[in-house]
Design a protein around this motif. Structure first.
Motif, PDB file in Angstrom:
ATOM      1  N   ASP A 105       0.491   5.153  -1.775  1.00 52.03           N
ATOM      2  CA  ASP A 105       0.154   5.305  -0.365  1.00 52.03           C
ATOM      3  C   ASP A 105       0.372   6.755   0.031  1.00 52.03           C
ATOM      4  OD1 ASP A 105      -0.163   5.187   2.422  1.00 52.03           O
ATOM      5  OD2 ASP A 105       0.520   3.100   2.470  1.00 52.03           O
ATOM      6  N   LYS A 106      -0.716   7.479   0.197  1.00 51.30           N
ATOM      7  CA  LYS A 106      -0.612   8.904   0.518  1.00 51.30           C
ATOM      8  C   LYS A 106      -0.146   9.133   1.955  1.00 51.30           C
ATOM      9  CE  LYS A 106      -5.523   9.316   1.799  1.00 51.30           C
ATOM     10  NZ  LYS A 106      -6.831   9.909   1.439  1.00 51.30           N
ATOM     11  N   ASP A 107      -0.136   8.052   2.766  1.00 50.11           N
ATOM     12  CA  ASP A 107       0.261   8.182   4.167  1.00 50.11           C
ATOM     13  C   ASP A 107       1.711   7.785   4.418  1.00 50.11           C
ATOM     14  OD1 ASP A 107      -2.300   9.027   4.934  1.00 50.11           O
ATOM     15  OD2 ASP A 107      -3.003   6.963   5.062  1.00 50.11           O
ATOM     16  N   LEU A 108       2.437   7.447   3.347  1.00 50.15           N
ATOM     17  CA  LEU A 108       3.836   7.062   3.506  1.00 50.15           C
ATOM     18  C   LEU A 108       4.742   8.018   2.743  1.00 50.15           C
ATOM     19  CD1 LEU A 108       3.909   3.152   3.196  1.00 50.15           C
ATOM     20  CD2 LEU A 108       4.034   4.533   5.276  1.00 50.15           C
ATOM     21  N   ALA A 109       5.818   8.432   3.372  1.00 50.15           N
ATOM     22  CA  ALA A 109       6.850   9.224   2.710  1.00 50.15           C
ATOM     23  C   ALA A 109       7.844   8.276   2.040  1.00 50.15           C
ATOM     24  CB  ALA A 109       7.547  10.132   3.716  1.00 50.15           C
ATOM     25  N   PRO A 110       8.726   8.806   1.176  1.00 56.05           N
ATOM     26  CA  PRO A 110       9.634   7.934   0.410  1.00 56.05           C
ATOM     27  C   PRO A 110      10.467   6.982   1.250  1.00 56.05           C
ATOM     28  CG  PRO A 110       9.640  10.126  -0.518  1.00 56.05           C
ATOM     29  CD  PRO A 110       8.814  10.205   0.730  1.00 56.05           C
ATOM     30  N   GLY A 111      10.881   7.411   2.421  1.00 51.68           N
ATOM     31  CA  GLY A 111      11.730   6.563   3.245  1.00 51.68           C
ATOM     32  C   GLY A 111      11.033   5.331   3.775  1.00 51.68           C
ATOM     33  N   ASP A 112       9.700   5.352   3.799  1.00 49.99           N
ATOM     34  CA  ASP A 112       8.940   4.216   4.303  1.00 49.99           C
ATOM     35  C   ASP A 112       8.294   3.386   3.202  1.00 49.99           C
ATOM     36  OD1 ASP A 112       9.488   4.855   6.958  1.00 49.99           O
ATOM     37  OD2 ASP A 112       7.784   6.224   7.092  1.00 49.99           O
ATOM     38  N   MET A 113       8.448   3.816   1.952  1.00 43.95           N
ATOM     39  CA  MET A 113       7.819   3.088   0.850  1.00 43.95           C
ATOM     40  C   MET A 113       8.502   1.739   0.653  1.00 43.95           C
ATOM     41  SD  MET A 113       5.344   5.029  -0.268  1.00 43.95           S
ATOM     42  CE  MET A 113       4.949   4.605  -1.957  1.00 43.95           C
ATOM     43  N   ARG A 114       7.696   0.697   0.492  1.00 41.04           N
ATOM     44  CA  ARG A 114       8.236  -0.658   0.319  1.00 41.04           C
ATOM     45  C   ARG A 114       7.708  -1.334  -0.945  1.00 41.04           C
ATOM     46  NH1 ARG A 114      11.042   1.387   3.242  1.00 41.04           N
ATOM     47  NH2 ARG A 114      11.682   0.826   5.364  1.00 41.04           N
ATOM     48  N   TYR A 115       6.832  -0.645  -1.672  1.00 40.24           N
ATOM     49  CA  TYR A 115       6.188  -1.284  -2.815  1.00 40.24           C
ATOM     50  C   TYR A 115       6.268  -0.414  -4.063  1.00 40.24           C
ATOM     51  CZ  TYR A 115       4.084  -4.311   0.721  1.00 40.24           C
ATOM     52  OH  TYR A 115       3.891  -5.186   1.755  1.00 40.24           O
ATOM     53  N   ALA A 116       6.363  -1.098  -5.202  1.00 42.10           N
ATOM     54  CA  ALA A 116       6.169  -0.431  -6.480  1.00 42.10           C
ATOM     55  C   ALA A 116       4.663  -0.239  -6.686  1.00 42.10           C
ATOM     56  CB  ALA A 116       6.768  -1.279  -7.593  1.00 42.10           C
TER      57      ALA A 116
END
Length: 670
Positions: A105-116
């Motif tokens: 997801d190019k629109d999410l930074a690491p703190g918002d990532m929820r998926y592998a």
């Protein structure tokens, strides 16, 4: 003459950029900051094993990235892979008909990532879609999927990053095992059918494997295991499948061992990297029967450790890709030499890297082209027609006429070492300039190489000279320079950066009253220590994600998670950085946090709340300590970011702040 000096001279002499009048006209306006720090519009492409088809990532700023396939016979383009809530991540050809890919997801930074990333497969015509691995423990399927209720591979399934045989529907994938605390334990290697999603077999491990190497036939032939502080290299006999240890070395310092594995050739030859009484690593062949290196290296780069890859066809070694000042290729095949010469004649002022399909049946090859003033472009070259076709450009909004020139230079340290540095000078000026000394992170990595760099080019477009010094501890220039940096954080490593700065002053490049030091991660640490130890040299500093205390790297903070492995703290950091007990006084003396009151110069700091490499307390504790005695400290925190800025909006915001900060402190005419 250094390679980069020659490349730069060619670029200056050629007509590639157009006339001087065009360059002068372009220089009147500053290029937009977004043109430097937006995500690349085009990142990569990959030819199928036969070279008949081209896989590309299709996307734009306002839509999700899709996976497309171009039939090079008809030029027909078909989008074959897409997600409703994600972008295409990694992708690779399984064979000439089938591809595998992951999600990101190019629109999410690491703190918002929820998926592998998950794992998926599809045919080049868009049929045969199959989800192979979960994303974060739950299936993720696009509309129209044929997924049944069968069990998927776990979320911690990843691609190997190696092509494999590419002659069947099978690939090898990694199954990474983690402890309950989230620390990596080992990697299993699984043979997976990409059509039905079933695991055909798993490969026995001789220990806790963390790296696997496939041979030219796509079969697992070598693995690296780790046991506490020791890494071991194991060879798998193709007949008996039994493992045999070839060598071992210190896992975190790299000391010891005969070699490090590089690749297997089409005939089964093992190519390795070894020093073999040299200061730099060189490419050798290794005799698996006798356990000995060849008498002479296949590749030796004067003054550089080998970094690169071997380029092979289905039946022979074609050439060697390597990094010196810039990337380059030494071709062993006469046909490839001739092709390189033709392409270089067509693109005379750029580095042109040719990528050959592994089992080529067509005249097509991919060409990646770049220069210091030109971001990467990807082109198709047809060896029969002699025509080049542009596939995509990373940053098409960048006007080369507005870009600066970069060169690789050498400077001398006070104790006699000769060390490399990158130097980027703004257009039309080369004397008495405001200077930004940009210190690379790591620190046990190589910093700059010749080419287009968004940060340096942005600063140069605003009128600043940019110096990117290597320093002792940097890799890529031999063991002597690397070992000289052990336990030298804030000491001789810091002196090297100061000596590079003084070199720029002595050459008349830098105005001694207008110099700012900057960097991220270790570079942030060096920024703070530079302001502390050399207050008369640096007028200001800006740092992001910077380490502020070595003991804090060891001890962490109870509320913030760190991804620094415990074994690295136990076996690596005491040797490379300093032992908490034996070197306690040194760690105090080289702690920016404990000396924050010594920084009186203007300072800009940036940190990510979700940073696990340098957790937020490094920044917040230092900011609290320094602002008590220094009113000229600016702070910015990006809640969703990790170790560096992933999102374009945050990169643009940060460098906008940097521009204002520099203009205020060193940008004015002296």
């Amino acid at each position: 003459m250094r390679l980069t000096s020659l490349l730069r001279a060619l670029a200056l002499a050629g007509a590639f950029l157009g006339t001087q009048a065009l360059a002068a006209e372009a220089a009147k306006t500053k290029p937009a900051i977004a043109s430097f720090f937006e995500n690349p519009e085009f990142s990569d492409a990959e030819l199928s094993p036969s070279g008949r088809y081209l896989a590309v990532r299709l996307g734009s700023k306002d839509r999700r990235d899709m996976l497309g396939v171009v039939d090079l016979t008809t030029n027909a383009v078909k989008a074959v892979g897409n997600f409703s809530d994600a972008d295409i991540g990694q992708y690779a050809w399984v064979n000439d008909n089938r591809l595998v890919f992951t999600a990101t997801d190019k629109d999410l930074a690491p703190g918002d990532m929820r998926y592998a990333p998950g794992l998926y497969a599809i045919n080049r015509d868009g049929t045969g879609f199959r989800q192979l691995a979960m994303r974060s423990g739950k299936p993720f399927v696009t509309n129209g999927s044929t997924l049944t209720s069968r069990e998927l591979l776990p979320w911690h399934t990843y691609l190997t990053g190696q092509d494999g045989a590419q002659d069947s529907d099978y690939i090898y994938v990694q199954d990474r095992n983690y402890s309950s605390a989230g620390e990596f334990n080992y990697t299993n290697l699984l043979r997976l059918n990409t059509v039905n999603g079933r695991v055909a077999s798993s490969v026995d491990r001789p220990g806790d494997s963390y790296y696997w190497l496939l041979d030219h036939n796509g079969e697992p032939r070598l693995t690296l295991t780790r046991d506490k502080a020791t890494s071991m290299v194991w060879y798998r006999d193709p007949a008996t499948k039994a493992w045999r240890k070839l060598t071992d070395f210190e896992a975190y310092t790299g000391r010891g061992g005969t070699f490090r594995p590089l690749a297997f050739g089409p005939d089964g030859t093992l190519y390795v990297l070894a020093r073999n009484h040299s200061d730099t690593t060189e490419v050798y062949t290794y005799n698996l029967n006798t356990g000995k290196l060849a008498d002479h290296p296949l590749v030796k780069l004067d003054g550089y450790d080998f970094r690169g890859e071997l380029i092979m066809s289905k039946d022979k070694l074609l050439g060697i890709r390597h990094l010196t000042d810039a990337m380059g290729t030494t071709w062993l095949d006469e046909g490839m030499k001739a092709m390189q010469a033709k392409i270089d004649q067509m693109l005379p002022n750029t580095v042109n890297l040719i990528n050959v399909p592994p089992r080529s049946e067509t005249p097509w090859v991919l060409v990646t082209s770049y220069a210091d003033f030109w971001p990467k472009r990807t082109m198709l070259y047809n060896s029969e027609t002699g025509k080049l076709t542009l596939v995509g450009a990373a940053h098409p909004a960048i006007d080369p006429n507005q870009m600066a020139r970069m060169d690789m230079v050498d400077y001398k340290t006070r104790d006699g070492l000769t060390i490399a540095a990158g130097l980027t000078l703004p257009q039309g000026a080369n004397k008495n300039l405001p200077l930004v000394v940009l210190v690379h992170g790591g620190p046990w990595v190589r910093g700059s190489q010749w080419g287009w760099n968004a940060q340096a080019q942005f600063l140069a477009s605003r009128g600043y000279a940019v110096l990117e010094p290597e320093y002792r501890g940097s890799t890529g220039y031999g063991s002597k320079l690397f070992h000289a940096g052990w336990k030298q954080w804030g000491l001789k490593m810091q002196d090297d950066v100061a000596d590079a700065t003084r070199w720029a002053i002595d050459k008349g490049i830098a105005d001694p009253k207008r110099i700012c030091i900057a960097g991220a991660s270790y570079g942030g640490y060096a920024t703070l220590m530079g302001l502390i130890r050399y207050p008369d040299l640096y007028k200001c500093g800006f740092e992001w994600a910077g380490v502020t205390d070595i003991n804090l790297m060891y001890d962490g903070s109870w509320f913030y998670e760190s991804d620094t492995p415990e074994d690295y703290k136990r076996y690596g950091m005491p040797v490379l950085i300093g032992d908490q007990v034996k070197d306690a006084e040194q760690l105090k003396a080289t702690s920016p946090l404990l000396q924050a009151s010594k920084i009186t110069q203007p300072l800009l700091m940036g940190y990510g709340t979700a940073d696990r490499r340098v957790p937020l307390p490094h920044g917040t504790r230092f900011y609290k300590a320094v602002k008590d005695t220094n009113p000229n400290v600016e702070w910015v925190e990006y809640e969703e970011e990790g170790h560096g800025w992933k999102l374009p909006k945050n990169r643009i915001d940060w460098w906008s702040r940097v521009e204002k900060f520099l203009d205020k402190n060193i940008g004015a005419t002296p």
